[in-house]
Design a protein around this motif. Sequence first.
Motif, PDB file in Angstrom:
ATOM      1  N   TYR A  35       0.879  -1.069   0.029  1.00  0.00           N
ATOM      2  CA  TYR A  35       0.078  -0.022   0.002  1.00  0.00           C
ATOM      3  C   TYR A  35       0.642   1.258  -0.040  1.00  0.00           C
ATOM      4  CZ  TYR A  35      -4.465  -2.346   1.115  1.00  0.00           C
ATOM      5  OH  TYR A  35      -5.533  -2.998   1.149  1.00  0.00           O
ATOM      6  N   LEU A  45      -4.262   0.904  -2.544  1.00  0.00           N
ATOM      7  CA  LEU A  45      -3.476  -0.630  -2.865  1.00  0.00           C
ATOM      8  C   LEU A  45      -2.740  -0.668  -4.040  1.00  0.00           C
ATOM      9  CD1 LEU A  45      -3.636  -3.398  -2.007  1.00  0.00           C
ATOM     10  CD2 LEU A  45      -5.891  -3.757  -3.498  1.00  0.00           C
ATOM     11  N   TRP A  97      -7.045 -14.170   1.054  1.00  0.00           N
ATOM     12  CA  TRP A  97      -7.032 -13.171   0.024  1.00  0.00           C
ATOM     13  C   TRP A  97      -8.669 -12.774  -0.166  1.00  0.00           C
ATOM     14  CZ3 TRP A  97      -7.629 -13.530  -5.529  1.00  0.00           C
ATOM     15  CH2 TRP A  97      -7.947 -12.182  -6.249  1.00  0.00           C
ATOM     16  N   ARG A  98      -9.384 -14.024  -0.818  1.00  0.00           N
ATOM     17  CA  ARG A  98     -10.767 -13.567  -1.109  1.00  0.00           C
ATOM     18  C   ARG A  98     -11.736 -13.705   0.267  1.00  0.00           C
ATOM     19  NH1 ARG A  98     -12.367 -13.361  -6.278  1.00  0.00           N
ATOM     20  NH2 ARG A  98     -10.840 -13.314  -7.758  1.00  0.00           N
TER      21      ARG A  98
ATOM     22  N   ASN B  31     -18.466  -7.338   1.747  1.00  0.00           N
ATOM     23  CA  ASN B  31     -19.009  -8.092   3.139  1.00  0.00           C
ATOM     24  C   ASN B  31     -18.068  -8.084   4.165  1.00  0.00           C
ATOM     25  OD1 ASN B  31     -16.653  -9.411   2.099  1.00  0.00           O
ATOM     26  ND2 ASN B  31     -17.774 -11.333   1.371  1.00  0.00           N
ATOM     27  N   TYR B  32     -17.178  -7.168   4.161  1.00  0.00           N
ATOM     28  CA  TYR B  32     -16.230  -7.013   5.461  1.00  0.00           C
ATOM     29  C   TYR B  32     -15.833  -5.535   5.751  1.00  0.00           C
ATOM     30  CZ  TYR B  32     -11.935  -8.028   8.325  1.00  0.00           C
ATOM     31  OH  TYR B  32     -11.323  -7.841   9.274  1.00  0.00           O
ATOM     32  N   ARG B  51     -18.820  -7.809   9.710  1.00  0.00           N
ATOM     33  CA  ARG B  51     -19.094  -8.501   8.451  1.00  0.00           C
ATOM     34  C   ARG B  51     -20.758  -8.457   8.265  1.00  0.00           C
ATOM     35  NH1 ARG B  51     -15.198 -11.481   6.496  1.00  0.00           N
ATOM     36  NH2 ARG B  51     -13.620 -12.247   7.885  1.00  0.00           N
ATOM     37  N   SER B  93     -14.525  -4.329   1.927  1.00  0.00           N
ATOM     38  CA  SER B  93     -13.837  -5.636   1.074  1.00  0.00           C
ATOM     39  C   SER B  93     -14.461  -6.569   0.657  1.00  0.00           C
ATOM     40  CB  SER B  93     -12.880  -6.116   2.150  1.00  0.00           C
ATOM     41  OG  SER B  93     -12.200  -7.394   1.714  1.00  0.00           O
ATOM     42  N   ILE B  94     -14.197  -6.818  -0.541  1.00  0.00           N
ATOM     43  CA  ILE B  94     -14.850  -8.112  -1.112  1.00  0.00           C
ATOM     44  C   ILE B  94     -13.640  -9.032  -1.119  1.00  0.00           C
ATOM     45  CG2 ILE B  94     -16.277  -9.241  -3.117  1.00  0.00           C
ATOM     46  CD1 ILE B  94     -16.840  -6.170  -4.047  1.00  0.00           C
ATOM     47  N   ASP B  95     -12.750  -8.788  -2.200  1.00  0.00           N
ATOM     48  CA  ASP B  95     -11.448  -9.440  -2.353  1.00  0.00           C
ATOM     49  C   ASP B  95     -10.524  -8.698  -1.595  1.00  0.00           C
ATOM     50  OD1 ASP B  95     -12.568 -10.391  -5.399  1.00  0.00           O
ATOM     51  OD2 ASP B  95     -12.658 -11.812  -3.509  1.00  0.00           O
ATOM     52  N   ASP B  96     -10.055  -7.261  -2.266  1.00  0.00           N
ATOM     53  CA  ASP B  96      -9.053  -6.444  -1.696  1.00  0.00           C
ATOM     54  C   ASP B  96      -9.673  -5.390  -0.765  1.00  0.00           C
ATOM     55  OD1 ASP B  96      -7.818  -6.661  -4.886  1.00  0.00           O
ATOM     56  OD2 ASP B  96      -7.122  -7.871  -3.143  1.00  0.00           O
ATOM     57  N   MET B  97      -8.968  -5.056   0.290  1.00  0.00           N
ATOM     58  CA  MET B  97      -9.225  -3.853   1.072  1.00  0.00           C
ATOM     59  C   MET B  97      -9.068  -2.572   0.434  1.00  0.00           C
ATOM     60  SD  MET B  97     -10.189  -4.673   4.592  1.00  0.00           S
ATOM     61  CE  MET B  97      -8.918  -5.732   5.046  1.00  0.00           C
ATOM     62  N   ARG B  98     -10.152  -1.723   0.501  1.00  0.00           N
ATOM     63  CA  ARG B  98     -10.401  -0.292  -0.303  1.00  0.00           C
ATOM     64  C   ARG B  98     -10.588   0.474   1.117  1.00  0.00           C
ATOM     65  NH1 ARG B  98      -8.274  -0.625  -5.532  1.00  0.00           N
ATOM     66  NH2 ARG B  98      -8.878  -2.647  -6.125  1.00  0.00           N
TER      67      ARG B  98
END
Lengths: 115, 109
Positions: A35, A45, A97-98, B31-32, B51, B93-98
Amino acid sequence: ETGVTQTPRHLVMGMTNKKSLKCEQHLGHNAMYWYKQSAKKPLELMFVYNFKEQTENNSVPSRFSPECPNSSHLFLHLHTLQPEDSALYLCASSRLWREGGGELFFGEGSRLTVL
Amino acid sequence: GENVEQHPSTLSVQEGDSAVIKCTYSDSASNYFPWYKQELGKRPQLIIDIRSNVGEKKDQRIAVTLNKTAKHFSLHITETQPEDSAVYFCAASIDDMRFGAGTRLTVKP
């Protein structure tokens, strides 16, 4: 100590230099991230590696080149950077990761200054 | 991709007061939703997360609420103390954290 170690902590480089940032995690995690943290901006990211395979390159310029030789080590190779690349570069890892992979564990960061 | 907006960017409260930080997200598949605290010169650290199948979660003086319909979530800190002073980041986050852009919280003694 969160188990994610970054070196060097501080780096000053000229625009023509080549340097590398190193990250190591001792948590047994499978995903690792780079990051970029700039003042008053969201954590950006840059790259994601899952089980050593790059899964995401978030439109990062080619002057940043990541390398992940194994699940515990992550490098960011720097070449011909610009002054606007000066920032704190944070490495992180997570178990997955997912599927909303869970908590990110961050390193202390590498403060980069490009002259 | 996911876009996370965070407000306010700075927040100053008196010790003992409550602090509320709000975030909105764009992707309904997220979802997170974690919250990270970053003290000056230190790494971001997770303080609480939620969640998408839960509406509220509490941990002592900290609580997070999630409204999936409106796509927003909030951090609530009660009985604030000077050591709560830090930058707080929300993320989705879905896959990656934003991450959101962060809120600098100052608690005045």
